[in-house]
Design a protein around this motif. Sequence first.
Motif, PDB file in Angstrom:
ATOM      1  N   LEU A  46       9.232 -14.517   2.073  1.00 48.89           N
ATOM      2  CA  LEU A  46       7.867 -14.554   2.496  1.00 48.89           C
ATOM      3  C   LEU A  46       7.591 -16.139   2.080  1.00 48.89           C
ATOM      4  N   ARG A  96      -5.605  -0.496   1.164  1.00 52.17           N
ATOM      5  CA  ARG A  96      -4.902  -0.698   0.017  1.00 52.17           C
ATOM      6  C   ARG A  96      -3.742  -0.738  -0.247  1.00 52.17           C
ATOM      7  N   SER A  97      -2.848   0.124   0.843  1.00 54.35           N
ATOM      8  CA  SER A  97      -1.330   0.276   0.896  1.00 54.35           C
ATOM      9  C   SER A  97      -1.036  -0.756   1.722  1.00 54.35           C
ATOM     10  N   TYR A  98       0.466  -1.287   1.893  1.00 50.40           N
ATOM     11  CA  TYR A  98       0.695  -3.059   2.972  1.00 50.40           C
ATOM     12  C   TYR A  98       1.143  -2.071   3.266  1.00 50.40           C
TER      13      TYR A  98
ATOM     14  N   GLY B  98       1.565  -1.171  -3.728  1.00 53.44           N
ATOM     15  CA  GLY B  98       1.047  -1.825  -2.529  1.00 53.44           C
ATOM     16  C   GLY B  98       0.569  -2.999  -1.768  1.00 53.44           C
ATOM     17  N   LEU B  99      -0.011  -4.140  -2.586  1.00 55.19           N
ATOM     18  CA  LEU B  99       0.121  -5.103  -1.702  1.00 55.19           C
ATOM     19  C   LEU B  99       0.424  -6.294  -2.461  1.00 55.19           C
ATOM     20  N   GLU B 101       3.789  -8.966  -3.177  1.00 55.40           N
ATOM     21  CA  GLU B 101       5.023  -9.197  -2.726  1.00 55.40           C
ATOM     22  C   GLU B 101       6.165  -8.413  -1.871  1.00 55.40           C
ATOM     23  N   GLN B 102       6.822  -7.696  -1.350  1.00 59.39           N
ATOM     24  CA  GLN B 102       7.506  -7.384  -0.706  1.00 59.39           C
ATOM     25  C   GLN B 102       9.277  -8.027  -1.118  1.00 59.39           C
TER      26      GLN B 102
END
Lengths: 112, 113
Positions: A46, A96-98, B98-99, B101-102
């Motif tokens: 990222l 809400r979930s990526y 969930g939101l 950084e991966q």
Amino acid sequence: GENVEQHPSTLSVQEGDSAVIKCTYSDSASNYFPWYKQELGKRPQLIIDIRSNVGEKKDQRIAVTLNKTAKHFSLHITETQPEDSAVYFCAASKGRSYIPTFGRGTSLIVHP
Amino acid sequence: EAGVAQSPRYKIIEKRQSVAFWCNPISGHATLYWYQQILGQGPKLLIQFQNNGVVDDSQLPKDRFSAERLKGVDSTLKIQPAKLEDSAVYLCASSFRGLDEQYFGPGTRLTVT
């Protein structure tokens, strides 16, 4: 489902020039837009992200802009350096979930 | 901080054989993702776990692919039987929630001959 288009597929610039990569998305409910850099043979990392309540975000030589009305967002790299050479991916996610949908990637080549 | 671990790094199998990949996420990360990245394309999400529950597996070819995260920590992805078009890099990623950084693992490069 979401569809993310990314252009150009290849971008060649001279060191010191600016580079712009553009992405469009289809789902107006998408609210999170990350950008990843992937060097050859390495994992995606990222580099910057933007949420739908913000129009622009900057981090040193990198900036991302978002136009929710037009459903497109762009990555801007200024004063490019050879080490910026890599494949860049945009992604879009909602809720809400990526659960991201990635673009096909842009291969950026910075010539010294 | 230790990163996401994956094994094996490389695997070559013949079509119709079975293969399994393993992923250990960053400690404390509740969310785990498996992606398939075909050469020249962006990663495609196969399955997302939140702890040991499946959040999304809509793009997982369930006739041949399966994944589990029984104790909410490490995970395995299995392909049985493999097809030529399964040749790709399989990336595992994790995030705290969930939101967030991966963080991606190094990937497993699968070649099906």
